[in-house]
Design a protein around this motif. Structure first.
Motif, PDB file in Angstrom:
ATOM      1  N   MET A   1      42.728  47.806  30.798  1.00 45.59           N
ATOM      2  CA  MET A   1      41.904  46.692  31.277  1.00 45.59           C
ATOM      3  C   MET A   1      40.710  46.514  30.367  1.00 45.59           C
ATOM      4  O   MET A   1      40.231  47.471  29.762  1.00 45.59           O
ATOM      5  N   ALA A   2      40.223  45.264  30.233  1.00 45.11           N
ATOM      6  CA  ALA A   2      39.081  44.988  29.378  1.00 45.11           C
ATOM      7  C   ALA A   2      37.888  45.835  29.805  1.00 45.11           C
ATOM      8  O   ALA A   2      37.647  46.049  31.000  1.00 45.11           O
ATOM      9  N   LYS A   3      37.146  46.320  28.840  1.00 46.01           N
ATOM     10  CA  LYS A   3      36.037  47.214  29.118  1.00 46.01           C
ATOM     11  C   LYS A   3      34.867  46.474  29.753  1.00 46.01           C
ATOM     12  O   LYS A   3      34.828  45.243  29.814  1.00 46.01           O
ATOM     13  N   ARG A   4      33.901  47.273  30.203  1.00 46.76           N
ATOM     14  CA  ARG A   4      32.740  46.687  30.865  1.00 46.76           C
ATOM     15  C   ARG A   4      31.980  45.737  29.964  1.00 46.76           C
ATOM     16  O   ARG A   4      31.410  44.747  30.429  1.00 46.76           O
ATOM     17  N   ALA A   5      31.978  46.020  28.646  1.00 51.21           N
ATOM     18  CA  ALA A   5      31.249  45.154  27.721  1.00 51.21           C
ATOM     19  C   ALA A   5      31.797  43.737  27.751  1.00 51.21           C
ATOM     20  O   ALA A   5      31.035  42.763  27.666  1.00 51.21           O
ATOM     21  N   VAL A   6      33.141  43.590  27.865  1.00 52.32           N
ATOM     22  CA  VAL A   6      33.752  42.268  27.914  1.00 52.32           C
ATOM     23  C   VAL A   6      33.339  41.549  29.190  1.00 52.32           C
ATOM     24  O   VAL A   6      32.947  40.376  29.170  1.00 52.32           O
ATOM     25  N   HIS A   7      33.423  42.227  30.328  1.00 52.48           N
ATOM     26  CA  HIS A   7      33.054  41.610  31.600  1.00 52.48           C
ATOM     27  C   HIS A   7      31.562  41.305  31.648  1.00 52.48           C
ATOM     28  O   HIS A   7      31.147  40.272  32.200  1.00 52.48           O
ATOM     29  N   ARG A   8      30.760  42.183  31.096  1.00 50.68           N
ATOM     30  CA  ARG A   8      29.313  41.941  31.078  1.00 50.68           C
ATOM     31  C   ARG A   8      28.988  40.699  30.260  1.00 50.68           C
ATOM     32  O   ARG A   8      28.167  39.872  30.659  1.00 50.68           O
ATOM     33  N   ARG A   9      29.669  40.554  29.097  1.00 47.31           N
ATOM     34  CA  ARG A   9      29.450  39.383  28.260  1.00 47.31           C
ATOM     35  C   ARG A   9      29.966  38.124  28.956  1.00 47.31           C
ATOM     36  O   ARG A   9      29.331  37.059  28.894  1.00 47.31           O
ATOM     37  N   GLY A  15      27.413  32.911  33.858  1.00 45.08           N
ATOM     38  CA  GLY A  15      26.360  32.936  34.875  1.00 45.08           C
ATOM     39  C   GLY A  15      26.869  33.416  36.214  1.00 45.08           C
ATOM     40  O   GLY A  15      26.186  33.288  37.231  1.00 45.08           O
ATOM     41  N   GLU A  16      28.055  33.968  36.227  1.00 39.57           N
ATOM     42  CA  GLU A  16      28.675  34.483  37.450  1.00 39.57           C
ATOM     43  C   GLU A  16      29.808  35.423  37.065  1.00 39.57           C
ATOM     44  O   GLU A  16      30.216  35.493  35.894  1.00 39.57           O
ATOM     45  N   GLU A  17      30.328  36.135  38.019  1.00 36.87           N
ATOM     46  CA  GLU A  17      31.477  37.014  37.778  1.00 36.87           C
ATOM     47  C   GLU A  17      32.718  36.165  37.543  1.00 36.87           C
ATOM     48  O   GLU A  17      33.014  35.246  38.321  1.00 36.87           O
ATOM     49  N   PRO A  18      33.463  36.395  36.467  1.00 41.31           N
ATOM     50  CA  PRO A  18      34.671  35.596  36.240  1.00 41.31           C
ATOM     51  C   PRO A  18      35.722  35.844  37.317  1.00 41.31           C
ATOM     52  O   PRO A  18      35.906  36.982  37.776  1.00 41.31           O
ATOM     53  N   VAL A  19      36.390  34.778  37.720  1.00 37.27           N
ATOM     54  CA  VAL A  19      37.477  34.916  38.698  1.00 37.27           C
ATOM     55  C   VAL A  19      38.637  35.680  38.071  1.00 37.27           C
ATOM     56  O   VAL A  19      39.260  36.531  38.698  1.00 37.27           O
ATOM     57  N   ALA A  20      38.910  35.389  36.817  1.00 33.01           N
ATOM     58  CA  ALA A  20      39.953  36.080  36.049  1.00 33.01           C
ATOM     59  C   ALA A  20      39.706  35.787  34.581  1.00 33.01           C
ATOM     60  O   ALA A  20      39.109  34.760  34.226  1.00 33.01           O
ATOM     61  N   LEU A  21      40.164  36.691  33.728  1.00 36.04           N
ATOM     62  CA  LEU A  21      40.057  36.476  32.283  1.00 36.04           C
ATOM     63  C   LEU A  21      41.193  37.208  31.584  1.00 36.04           C
ATOM     64  O   LEU A  21      41.727  38.184  32.092  1.00 36.04           O
ATOM     65  N   VAL A  22      41.564  36.697  30.405  1.00 38.02           N
ATOM     66  CA  VAL A  22      42.633  37.334  29.645  1.00 38.02           C
ATOM     67  C   VAL A  22      42.509  36.923  28.173  1.00 38.02           C
ATOM     68  O   VAL A  22      42.150  35.791  27.863  1.00 38.02           O
ATOM     69  N   TRP A  23      42.793  37.873  27.290  1.00 33.29           N
ATOM     70  CA  TRP A  23      42.890  37.577  25.867  1.00 33.29           C
ATOM     71  C   TRP A  23      44.272  37.010  25.595  1.00 33.29           C
ATOM     72  O   TRP A  23      45.270  37.460  26.180  1.00 33.29           O
ATOM     73  N   GLU A 217      46.094  43.150  27.346  1.00 38.15           N
ATOM     74  CA  GLU A 217      45.734  43.987  28.483  1.00 38.15           C
ATOM     75  C   GLU A 217      46.573  43.632  29.723  1.00 38.15           C
ATOM     76  O   GLU A 217      46.253  42.695  30.455  1.00 38.15           O
ATOM     77  N   PRO A 218      47.653  44.356  29.973  1.00 38.81           N
ATOM     78  CA  PRO A 218      48.581  44.022  31.060  1.00 38.81           C
ATOM     79  C   PRO A 218      47.914  43.815  32.415  1.00 38.81           C
ATOM     80  O   PRO A 218      48.290  42.900  33.156  1.00 38.81           O
ATOM     81  N   GLU A 219      46.920  44.644  32.751  1.00 34.87           N
ATOM     82  CA  GLU A 219      46.270  44.481  34.054  1.00 34.87           C
ATOM     83  C   GLU A 219      45.547  43.150  34.132  1.00 34.87           C
ATOM     84  O   GLU A 219      45.614  42.454  35.163  1.00 34.87           O
ATOM     85  N   ASP A 220      44.838  42.778  33.070  1.00 30.80           N
ATOM     86  CA  ASP A 220      44.157  41.490  33.058  1.00 30.80           C
ATOM     87  C   ASP A 220      45.155  40.340  33.120  1.00 30.80           C
ATOM     88  O   ASP A 220      44.936  39.349  33.820  1.00 30.80           O
ATOM     89  N   HIS A 223      46.671  40.019  36.650  1.00 29.33           N
ATOM     90  CA  HIS A 223      45.691  39.457  37.571  1.00 29.33           C
ATOM     91  C   HIS A 223      45.468  37.978  37.286  1.00 29.33           C
ATOM     92  O   HIS A 223      45.372  37.152  38.216  1.00 29.33           O
ATOM     93  N   PHE A 224      45.413  37.616  36.018  1.00 25.34           N
ATOM     94  CA  PHE A 224      45.203  36.218  35.627  1.00 25.34           C
ATOM     95  C   PHE A 224      46.341  35.342  36.132  1.00 25.34           C
ATOM     96  O   PHE A 224      46.104  34.289  36.741  1.00 25.34           O
ATOM     97  N   LEU A 225      47.584  35.779  35.897  1.00 28.33           N
ATOM     98  CA  LEU A 225      48.732  34.981  36.304  1.00 28.33           C
ATOM     99  C   LEU A 225      48.867  34.915  37.832  1.00 28.33           C
ATOM    100  O   LEU A 225      49.259  33.885  38.369  1.00 28.33           O
ATOM    101  N   ARG A 226      48.525  35.993  38.515  1.00 22.79           N
ATOM    102  CA  ARG A 226      48.540  35.940  39.978  1.00 22.79           C
ATOM    103  C   ARG A 226      47.496  34.965  40.483  1.00 22.79           C
ATOM    104  O   ARG A 226      47.731  34.225  41.453  1.00 22.79           O
ATOM    105  N   THR A 227      46.341  34.934  39.827  1.00 23.31           N
ATOM    106  CA  THR A 227      45.264  34.054  40.267  1.00 23.31           C
ATOM    107  C   THR A 227      45.639  32.585  40.090  1.00 23.31           C
ATOM    108  O   THR A 227      45.447  31.781  41.002  1.00 23.31           O
ATOM    109  N   VAL A 228      46.173  32.218  38.937  1.00 23.90           N
ATOM    110  CA  VAL A 228      46.491  30.810  38.695  1.00 23.90           C
ATOM    111  C   VAL A 228      47.721  30.382  39.473  1.00 23.90           C
ATOM    112  O   VAL A 228      47.944  29.177  39.664  1.00 23.90           O
ATOM    113  N   ASN A 229      48.535  31.328  39.912  1.00 20.67           N
ATOM    114  CA  ASN A 229      49.745  31.009  40.636  1.00 20.67           C
ATOM    115  C   ASN A 229      49.528  30.959  42.152  1.00 20.67           C
ATOM    116  O   ASN A 229      50.405  30.562  42.890  1.00 20.67           O
ATOM    117  N   SER A 230      48.356  31.384  42.588  1.00 18.06           N
ATOM    118  CA  SER A 230      48.083  31.425  44.032  1.00 18.06           C
ATOM    119  C   SER A 230      47.617  30.068  44.549  1.00 18.06           C
ATOM    120  O   SER A 230      47.213  29.196  43.782  1.00 18.06           O
TER     121      SER A 230
END
Length: 230
Positions: A1-9, A15-23, A217-220, A223-230
């Motif tokens: 999974m993407a490291k904390r630095a990626v999520h922090r950036r 300006g908020e927590e991302p709902v989902a992200l993926v490279w 990153e398989p986990e990302d 999660h990304f595909l589950r989010t957009v498919n929901s």
């Protein structure tokens, strides 16, 4: 999974927590646009950059590996020529192959249309619409092929790192180069796609679409595909 630095950036950019992200990457070569369209878009690069080690490897291959292969092949040929010539005709009892024994082309079914897809299957084909314009500037923001797609509550952002080489799990210097409100773009992707082959599409309000793959990153990605498919 993407490291904390990626999520922090990502949090800092959105300006908020991302709902989902993926490279992700453009998983096929960008087709060649018409010259006037490419010129109007600034004649940006249409291919990703390569790490310097790739060029070193190419030089070594052409100037070291290929000469060695040629020398080895020439040595083998000289060895064969130095041996006594043998009867090269067919031995007794061996069947002779007639020169016209190749299968006839008659009786084949109708030829299939094997014309290549001019868009390489990565966008709708209209360079003047949103997807085509985004594709024309895709590598102008960074020679690195990796892009980070971030989903927020009200928009979709596409970001990249200016570096030629980066670790997608640790990158913390990426910048947004494209941002679309949710009424202008829809992300389409199926959950449960095979890892390594998963793709998703950005479908824009003007009817154009852009497909990306090589999800990092398989986990990302899951999660990304589950989010957009929901």
């Amino acid at each position: 999974m993407a490291k904390r630095a990626v999520h922090r950036r990502a949090r800092k950019i959105l300006g908020e927590e991302p709902v989902a992200l993926v490279w992700c990457e453009i998983h096929r070569p960008i087709p060649t646009p018409p010259k006037e369209v490419h010129r109007a878009a600034g004649k940006g690069r249409l291919k990703p950059g390569h790490h310097w080690l790739l060029y070193v490897g190419a030089v070594v291959f052409f100037f070291v590996v290929i000469p060695m292969m040629l020398i080895d092949k020439l040595g083998g040929r000289l060895d064969r020529l130095s041996q006594p010539r043998r009867n090269r005709g067919p031995r007794a009892g061996e069947p002779r192959t007639p020169p016209d024994a190749r299968p006839s082309s008659s009786g084949r079914g109708p030829a299939r249309d094997r014309r290549p897809d001019p868009t390489h299957g990565i966008f709708d084909g209209d360079w003047n619409l949103t997807a085509g314009q985004l594709l024309l500037r895709w590598y102008g923001h960074s020679p690195n092929p990796k892009r980070l797609v971030m989903l927020a509550r009200d928009r979709v952002c596409v970001a990249t790192s200016p570096r030629r080489r980066l670790s997608p799990t640790k990158a913390d210097d990426f910048q947004t180069f494209a941002e679309f409100p949710l009424d202008q773009v829809r992300v389409e992707g199926e959950a449960g796609q095979p890892r390594g082959f998963a793709t998703f599409r950005l479908r824009f309000a003007d009817g154009s679409w852009l497909e990306v793959g090589r999800l990092g990153e398989p986990e990302d990605a899951d999660h990304f595909l589950r989010t957009v498919n929901s």
